[in-house]
Design an enzyme around this catalytic site. Structure first.
Site, short mmCIF file in Angstrom:
data_model
loop_
_atom_site.label_atom_id
_atom_site.label_comp_id
_atom_site.label_asym_id
_atom_site.label_seq_id
_atom_site.Cartn_x
_atom_site.Cartn_y
_atom_site.Cartn_z
N ASP A 105 -40.29 -24.12 -3.37
CA ASP A 105 -40.83 -22.81 -2.99
C ASP A 105 -42.17 -22.98 -2.28
O ASP A 105 -42.85 -24.00 -2.46
CB ASP A 105 -41.05 -21.94 -4.24
N1 URA Z 1 -37.61 -24.29 -9.29
C1 URA Z 1 -38.32 -23.26 -8.81
O1 URA Z 1 -38.34 -22.19 -9.37
N2 URA Z 1 -39.03 -23.47 -7.69
C2 URA Z 1 -39.07 -24.65 -7.03
O2 URA Z 1 -39.76 -24.77 -6.01
C3 URA Z 1 -38.31 -25.70 -7.55
C4 URA Z 1 -37.58 -25.50 -8.69
#
Ligand code: URA
Length: 236
Positions: A105
């Site tokens: 993310d």
């Molecule tokens: N899980 C999440 O919620 N975000 C990420 O970036 C990776 C795994």
């Protein structure tokens, strides 16, 4: 790698001999960045230029980079509005066709593998291979032994999607608590959604390992370096 004669670059791929390459050039069947190249002695850079011989793209050498992704950049090759992890790759490590193998993310930090090797990326990401990805997170809302059991059992997300069993380790109590999570799959916002379903909230998230390879802790946020051959073996 620098510039080399076009006939040498194409012949090194093993599909055409040097004299066949000269013939292809004469017939106008070799292009560099879309421009027909008739002179087989003309020079090009295999890593930077798009070379096509008889309709087939000539591959550049594969490269594998470990990046310590900072918050605020997106896991993509290109984006019209946002800065991407590939935008952060310095000139000396830049190759054609780089992309991140898997997404974090925008606000997640840590280990992103950037490569131009589609097959290798597929092996890391394939749900059939179960390559573990390890994260550390700060989680508000009091994750406890019950949360650990829910992760281990394989839980359902808010929309009913089933997660494979995941390892949750409580590293340091508090609010937020520091935890480690090991996932063998990678669904959208998966860790945040898993905790939300259990009444907790992820306030910081970092990927620390892909397979058995740890993020080099000497890399500052936004920095990257090449993954060595012996390190690459630890990934799968
Ligand atoms: N899980 C999440 O919620 N975000 C990420 O970036 C990776 C795994």
């Amino acid at each position: 790698m620098g510039k080399e004669r076009i006939d040498k670059i194409i012949a090194a791929q093993g599909r055409h001999s040097r004299s066949q390459v000269r013939e292809l050039c004469r017939k106008g069947l070799v292009t560099v960045n879309g421009r027909v190249v008739k002179d087989p002695g003309e020079k090009a850079d295999q890593e930077q230029d798009e070379i096509v011989a008889a309709g087939e793209p000539v591959a550049g050498a594969t490269i594998y980079l470990m990046m310590n992704k900072p918050a605020g950049v997106v896991s993509a090759s290109r984006d019209p509005r946002e800065k991407t992890v590939v935008d952060l790759v310095p000139e000396g490590l830049r190759r054609r066709g780089l992309f991140p193998a898997g997404r974090l993310d925008k606000d997640t930090v840590g280990f992103v593998l950037i490569t131009n090797d589609g097959q290798f990326a597929h092996r890391i990401l394939s749900p059939k291979r179960h390559v573990p990805k390890t994260y550390e997170a700060l989680v508000a809302g009091g994750p406890d032994e019950e949360t650990v059991r829910a992760f281990a059992a394989g839980m359902a997300l808010e929309d009913g999607t089933l997660c494979r069993p995941a390892e949750l380790t409580l590293l340091r109590p508090g609010d937020p608590a520091l935890v480690r999570v090991v996932l063998r799959e990678g669904m959208y916002h998966q860790i945040k959604r898993m905790f939300l379903c259990l009444g907790c909230e992820v306030v910081w998230l970092k990927r620390t390992h892909i397979g058995g390879l740890a993020l080099d802790d000497t890399l500052a946020p936004g920095e990257c370096r090449e993954i060595l051959t012996k390190e690459k073996e630890k990934i799968l």
